[in-house]
Design a protein around this motif. Structure first.
Motif, PDB file in Angstrom:
ATOM      1  N   GLY A  16     -19.285  57.940  11.770  1.00 35.05           N
ATOM      2  CA  GLY A  16     -20.745  58.003  11.834  1.00 35.05           C
ATOM      3  C   GLY A  16     -21.456  56.825  11.207  1.00 35.05           C
ATOM      4  O   GLY A  16     -22.686  56.778  11.210  1.00 35.05           O
ATOM      5  N   ALA A  17     -20.710  55.851  10.645  1.00 33.72           N
ATOM      6  CA  ALA A  17     -21.375  54.694  10.054  1.00 33.72           C
ATOM      7  C   ALA A  17     -22.085  53.886  11.142  1.00 33.72           C
ATOM      8  O   ALA A  17     -21.575  53.766  12.257  1.00 33.72           O
ATOM      9  CB  ALA A  17     -20.355  53.802   9.336  1.00 33.72           C
ATOM     10  N   GLU A  18     -23.242  53.355  10.784  1.00 32.80           N
ATOM     11  CA  GLU A  18     -23.998  52.479  11.670  1.00 32.80           C
ATOM     12  C   GLU A  18     -24.174  53.070  13.065  1.00 32.80           C
ATOM     13  O   GLU A  18     -24.027  52.389  14.084  1.00 32.80           O
ATOM     14  CB  GLU A  18     -23.338  51.098  11.736  1.00 32.80           C
ATOM     15  CG  GLU A  18     -23.318  50.456  10.358  1.00 32.80           C
ATOM     16  CD  GLU A  18     -22.537  49.157  10.312  1.00 32.80           C
ATOM     17  OE1 GLU A  18     -23.191  48.111  10.409  1.00 32.80           O
ATOM     18  OE2 GLU A  18     -21.304  49.208  10.185  1.00 32.80           O
ATOM     19  N   ALA A  19     -24.479  54.361  13.101  1.00 31.56           N
ATOM     20  CA  ALA A  19     -24.633  55.055  14.383  1.00 31.56           C
ATOM     21  C   ALA A  19     -25.748  54.432  15.211  1.00 31.56           C
ATOM     22  O   ALA A  19     -25.753  54.544  16.438  1.00 31.56           O
ATOM     23  CB  ALA A  19     -24.920  56.535  14.139  1.00 31.56           C
ATOM     24  N   GLU A  20     -26.689  53.741  14.530  1.00 24.20           N
ATOM     25  CA  GLU A  20     -27.813  53.167  15.274  1.00 24.20           C
ATOM     26  C   GLU A  20     -27.364  52.093  16.251  1.00 24.20           C
ATOM     27  O   GLU A  20     -28.066  51.784  17.207  1.00 24.20           O
ATOM     28  CB  GLU A  20     -28.885  52.624  14.321  1.00 24.20           C
ATOM     29  CG  GLU A  20     -28.513  51.351  13.573  1.00 24.20           C
ATOM     30  CD  GLU A  20     -27.654  51.604  12.343  1.00 24.20           C
ATOM     31  OE1 GLU A  20     -27.294  52.773  12.096  1.00 24.20           O
ATOM     32  OE2 GLU A  20     -27.346  50.620  11.642  1.00 24.20           O
TER      33      GLU A  20
END
Lengths: 113, 825
Positions: free
Chosen positions: B806-810
């Motif tokens: 889920g890291a840096e989902a953007e």
């Protein structure tokens, strides 16, 4: 707030500085929304006029983005290719109001169609 | 406060009532008196129990440079001398437009013929828990200053929320008075509305050097404390202790009175060009108004408005046309200036001057031969000149080359030609401040045969340090040699006059730690670089500061940002790592499942002995990675300027010709080297015998096993220009092969230019140089190897695993979805 004229797509800090996020338009192409180092936002069709590269994935510098496919530089404010290259990507009016990013509803429909 | 009777008998003049005893209200009255001192009877209502003072000067009062009496604009005598009635300390609570009366909080009522609203603005208080605790204040009026002074007397910690001008002035004042100050700013750079990123970065550094703690990109979650404020908690969890919290996040036009009275209000009270509101009897001026869609928070527009207003009141209307604004400020004793539009854009050219040793940054933005904006840091002497040229829309094409040096230089002596200006310098005029080189020395060194910039830098050292005199040296070359000037070394890109090697050397020599710092110290000519220099600088810093440098994702090419390869249709391809080209049923099953689950239209065996899954959508990448991670597969870095693959043959374990365990060595090399960032992609191969089935002699580092050991080959390339490797040396053991490989990779990482493969690097540097460093110098080799392994200790986290969690989902999700018939989702 979304109105007849403007679409509210989220908070400005959801877009990385010198980066971009996309807005998916059902039945149409994506819109790329950019945030420059100066804190301004711009919206363009997410498609390079050259070979249709995703501009949202390019490197943003100054008021331009470099297309990830062949490094064409596209002006964020006019959508025009800069330098020797010729071509233009449709732009969509965009602004920040109270920290929210608004893009023009009519412009979005026209560009994404 | 004492005031005169409101309606002297027998005064039949029209009654002008002013709500607001601040800068705008009183200035409007001054302008009116200057035009016709007897036309109106004037009454002014002020919320504060004071006479008219200069709000802008509250900062010097806080800093102890001035006292209240010093900042009074109009004292009690001004009111009495001009027959003005002042009601101070009793704010107007309501306007009745039908009856034409205003009523104060205490119940005092007054009729008007013309009403002027000059209520200014209210500080914006961010709606977080604890905002009403005692000790949380704004920085707007003299009462706030008194509160701050009392807090400073007690000492301790203060937090200022807001890194705009007001916040930084509050922080400076509190800091001077002995408090330990932390500034919390939501945006990535300070004063982003007045300063560009480069100037904001300089300011932050300077303030930190003065002992303040500056947290940018910091969002306040709540203000904590029981009976009074005790600290500020950030959204990311940090708690900063504070006995005083100053909120200076912005101001909002004060429109409540006008709105309650039914006047047209947008962002401010809407006025026409004569400052008349939607009610012809009511005018408004200052920060509380909106004119032509604009609201202003600076003093200069306010003076323009007051002039137009007064002209209208004496029936000689001129009309307000909006204001172009400039800001010239001193923040903590540092001069900054900005004017006009500095956001750049189409047709705009940036002229940038950076002088690192003096801490100066100047940027003038020119469009169609006219100045449209300017940002100055450290030296603002020419701010007014630029602003004047901007306002007058002066054609600056004749001054263009000298513009950035300022008025004295550009306009002086008619020397519009930079060459003429340089020619006019005396022989002992200093050209290079860093190395103390005078014009005469440069000229004589050119005369002795230094016919290029590089040659000048190499001989007399002029322009060899910070590079800010490069233009002067180039002009001297042109003056002395005419057309015989040899073009200099290829620069990194159009943003700098330095080449890659110079930039790298200076990054290390000066211990630079960030991209903005490099751009400032090396005098970049653009505010934030370009798509050529930014990725290069990011790599050079990463290489110089392993484990320390924070990677700038926005300076990476898309493939490295998304950890996958972009394809021409905008989808991505995914290549999981197969160590040494080995795989097993579990991995193959996981790949097959991914292909089916995400409808990947193609799977291909690559030339590097791996499988490439094509047609994955950006949104699906994290899920694909999670599925591959589940069976232990990690990123193959097929997208990166990094170790790609280690190709192997089956070697002595299976092959009847094999001399060594080439597969096993390949796996070990890949385990050692994966995850490292390099100037360009890097391929390794290990062949088990001289038949060379793994094609090791067209790889960046190739090993050919022989009976007696391992031949190490370097600098091969199978691309556009096929290049066979050079033989580096032969070693006896597997461990030596590994050690030499690590040392070679590190030498490549430290010496090659960004985007330079090993082949052109070795042709440029010479294989003898590589041999001298790797083969002949055992201690140097060991040091290189140690640096590589140290760097690797920070780089072997699978980037896919972080994203899958889920890291840096953007990076992967769209910001919004728009369904034309429906709404935003």
């Amino acid at each position: 707030m979304t109105t007849a004229e403007w679409l509210d797509i989220g908070w400005v800090d959801q877009i990385p500085v010198r980066g971009s996020r996309t807005v998916q338009v059902e039945g149409g192409d994506d819109i790329a929304v950019f945030r420059t180092a100066e804190g301004k936002v711009f919206a363009l069709l997410d498609r390079c006029p050259h070979k249709h590269g995703r501009l949202s994935q390019g490197i943003v510098h100054g008021g331009a983005v470099a297309c990830p496919l062949h490094n064409w530089r596209i002006s964020l404010s006019t959508g025009e290719a800069l330098g020797e290259d010729k071509g233009c990507t449709p732009t969509v009016p965009a602004k920040i109001d109270g920290g929210r990013v608004l893009i023009c509803r009519a412009g979005t429909l026209k560009a994404a169609a | 406060m004492e005031h005169r009777p409101l309606k002297p008998d027998a005064d039949t003049r029209e009654h002008l009532v002013v709500i607001g005893n601040g800068m705008a209200g009183c200035r409007a009255v001054e302008e009116l008196l200057a035009r016709d001192p007897s036309r109106y009877r004037v009454t002014i209502f002020g919320a504060e129990p004071r006479v008219n003072y200069n709000r802008i000067m509250l900062s010097p009062v806080l800093a102890g440079e001035k006292c209240f009496d010093d900042i009074v604009i109009n004292g009690a005598a001004w009111y009495s001398d001009n027959g003005i009635a002042l009601v101070a300390g009793d704010p107007v609570a309501a306007i009745d437009r039908a009856a034409r009366t205003v009523t104060t909080r205490s119940g005092l009522s007054e009729t008007y013929d013309r009403l002027l609203i000059a209520t200014g603005s209210d500080p914006f208080i961010i709606p977080v828990p604890g905002k009403d605790l005692p000790g949380v204040i704004a920085f707007r009026d003299m009462d706030d200053v008194d509160t701050m002074l009392a807090a400073a007397d007690a000492g301790g910690d203060a937090v200022v929320i807001g890194g705009g001008l007001l916040g930084l002035e509050a922080a400076h004042g509190l800091s001077l008075r002995g408090m330990k100050v932390t500034v919390i700013h939501l945006m990535p750079t300070l004063m982003e509305r007045q300063l560009d990123e480069a100037a904001g970065w300089l300011l932050k550094n300077a303030l930190e050097a003065r002992g303040q703690t500056i947290l940018t990109g910091a969002d306040t979650a709540e203000i904590v404390g029981d009976a009074k404020v005790e600290g500020v908690k950030l959204k990311e969890g940090t708690l900063i202790p504070a006995s005083l919290v100053v909120m200076a996040v912005g101001i909002r036009p004060s429109v409540a009175l006008a709105r309650d009275a039914g006047l047209a209000v947008g962002r401010g009270i809407q006025v026409d060009d004569h400052m008349v509101t939607s009610d012809p009897a009511v005018l408004a001026v200052g920060e509380c108004v909106e004119h032509d869609g604009q609201v202003y928070g600076l003093v200069a527009p306010l003076w323009d408005m007051c002039r137009s207003l007064a002209d209208g009141l004496v029936e000689a209307p001129t009309g307000y046309r909006g204001s172009v604004t400039s800001t010239k400020l001193k923040v903590s004793g540092i001069d900054v200036f900005s004017a006009g539009d500095f956001s750049g854009g189409d047709g705009c050219e940036d002229i940038v001057l950076r002088d690192a040793s003096r801490g100066v940054y100047k940027r003038v933005i020119v469009k169609d031969d006219r100045i449209v904006g300017a940002v100055l840091y450290g030296d603002t002497a020419d701010g007014n000149w630029y602003f004047d040229l901007l306002k007058r829309q002066e054609d600056v094409s004749d001054l263009r080359d000298l513009l950035i040096f300022g008025q004295a230089f550009a306009a002086g002596g008619g020397a519009a030609d930079p060459k003429a200006a340089v020619a006019a310098l005396s022989d002992d005029a200093e050209i290079c401040g860093c190395n103390g080189v005078a014009k005469g020395q440069v000229v004589s060194c050119i005369a002795k045969g230094a016919h290029s910039l590089d040659a000048v830098r190499g001989t007399c050292k002029a322009s060899a340090s910070c590079g800010s005199c490069t233009g002067l040296v180039e002009n001297l070359l042109a003056l002395t040699l005419g057309d015989d000037v040899q073009s200099g070394p290829k620069t990194m890109c159009k943003c700098t006059s330095f080449g890659h090697d110079d930039v790298r050397r200076e990054i290390v020599a000066q211990g630079m730690r960030s991209i903005p710092e490099v751009m400032q110290k090396l005098h970049w000519t653009t505010p934030d670089g370009c798509s050529s220099c930014r990725p290069a600088l990011n790599y050079y810093l990463l290489c110089a500061l392993p484990g320390d440098y924070v990677d700038d994702q926005q300076s990476r090419f898309v493939n490295e940002r998304l950890h996958a390869n972009i394809q021409k249709d905008g989808t991505y391809s995914v290549v999981p790592r197969m160590w040494g080209g080995l795989t097993n049923p579990t991995e193959l099953r996981a790949i097959a499942d991914v292909v089916e689950k995400y409808n990947a239209p193609m799977v291909k065996v690559t030339g590097g002995q791996r499988l490439d899954i094509f047609g994955i959508r950006k949104e699906d990448l994290p899920a694909v990675w999670a599925d591959l991670n589940a069976v232990g597969m990690v990123s193959g870095h097929a997208y990166g300027k990094a170790l790609r693959t280690v190709k192997t043959c089956v070697g002595s374990e299976w092959c009847r010709f094999g001399t060594q365990d080439s597969t096993g060595l390949g796996v070990k090399l890949e385990r050692m080297s994966w995850g490292s960032w390099m100037p360009h992609k890097f391929k390794i191969a290990v062949s088990g015998c001289p038949r060379n089935c793994a094609e090791a002699t067209i790889k960046d580092f190739g090993i050919v096993c022989v009976d007696s050991g391992y031949e190490l080959h370097v600098g091969g390339n199978g691309g556009i220009h096929v290049r066979a490797t050079d033989l580096l040396c032969k070693v006896a053991t597997e461990q030596e092969a590994m050690d030499y490989c690590a040392a070679f990779i590190q030498l490549y990482r430290e010496e090659a230019r960004y985007l330079e493969r090993t082949a052109p690097w070795i042709e440029r540097a010479g294989i003898e140089h590589i041999k001298a460093r790797i083969v002949d110098d055992a201690m140097g080799r060991e040091a290189l190897r140690a640096r590589f392994l140290f760097s690797q200790s920070f780089s072997q986290d699978d980037p896919w695993a972080q994203r899958a969690e889920g890291a840096e989902a953007e990076h992967h999700a769209p910001m919004a979805r728009f369904i034309p018939q429906g709404e935003i989702a």
